[in-house]
Design a protein around this motif. Structure first.
Motif: not given
Ligand SMILES: C[S@@+](CC[C@H](N)C(=O)[O-])C[C@H]1O[C@@H](n2cnc3c(N)ncnc32)[C@H](O)[C@@H]1O
Length: 207
Positions: A52, A112-114, A54-58, A26, A73-74, A89-90
């Motif tokens: 949060g 970084d969840a969004s 996925s996809p796994g950059g952090w 990412s 991650d969801l 789900d967090i």
């Molecule tokens: C911007 S992406 C994160 C990118 C990640 N930091 C990276 O570097 O690849 C936001 C993530 O938040 C996850 N997300 C949103 N709501 C969530 C929840 N309630 N529980 C877990 N993950 C959640 C989404 O599925 C999404 O994969």
């Protein structure tokens, strides 16, 4: 890596192409790299809880910096060496129990969840508040004394309330926008270091 430029904005984006070239999943990876360089968050041997993820950059960045990671991650996430992935789900109790089943305390909690972005600042803000509160609650349960916390929020009416709540729990606190955040995005990161107890504010500013 399966990054596809879905939007015109992505095709023109420096960090999108940099991530593709350098093997990050990412463009968000650069936000954590930049914050780590500036504030020194992750060290070799640390345990990091990545919410949060996925996809796994952090998670990739944390592993490169020498940490072991529990990622949540969801959405599913392709395996990374050094990362235990929990799909959940967090905001749920079950996820918390699954994390506890892997490890009880962490040096760093990053989130970084969004929510799904609508482009309407108010709606995106209120949807992100629930995630920020869940991450903060996890940080209070899982951080070791002295640990660090990084969480993304979409700015809005609740930002000052959340920030003043966070501030009570960390020695060093900052609201920061890394250069890799898109210019027109309302996202901002809270960075707290030195978790535990109540502190007199020493450094407390925004950039
Ligand atoms: C911007 S992406 C994160 C990118 C990640 N930091 C990276 O570097 O690849 C936001 C993530 O938040 C996850 N997300 C949103 N709501 C969530 C929840 N309630 N529980 C877990 N993950 C959640 C989404 O599925 C999404 O994969």
């Amino acid at each position: 890596m399966s990054m596809k430029p879905r939007r015109v904005e992505d095709r023109q984006d420096h960090y999108y192409w940099k991530a593709k070239k350098e093997g990050y999943r990412s463009r968000a990876a650069y936000k954590l790299l930049q914050m780590d360089r500036k504030f020194g968050i992750i060290r070799k041997g640390y345990w990091v809880l990545d919410l949060g993820a996925s996809p796994g950059g952090w998670s990739q960045v944390a592993v490169e910096l020498g940490a072991s990671v529990v990622a949540v991650d969801l959405a599913p996430m392709k395996p990374i060496d050094g990362v235990v992935f929990i799909q959940g789900d967090i905001t749920s109790k079950e996820t918390r129990e699954m994390i506890r089943g892997v490890r009880e305390k962490f040096d760093v909690v990053i989130c970084d969840a969004s929510p799904k972005i609508t482009g309407h600042w108010d709606i995106d803000h209120y949807r992100s508040v629930e995630l920020v509160e869940a991450a903060f609650s996890m940080a209070r349960e899982f951080l070791k004394p002295g640990g660090s916390f990084v969480v993304k929020m979409f700015q809005g009416q609740e930002t000052p309330r959340l920030y003043s709540e966070f501030k009570k729990h960390f020695r060093f606190k900052k609201l920061h926008s890394p250069p890799a955040s898109r210019k027109r995005s309302s996202e901002i990161y809270f960075i707290g270091k030195g978790f535990g107890g109540k502190f007199r504010p020493k450094r407390d500013d925004t950039d």
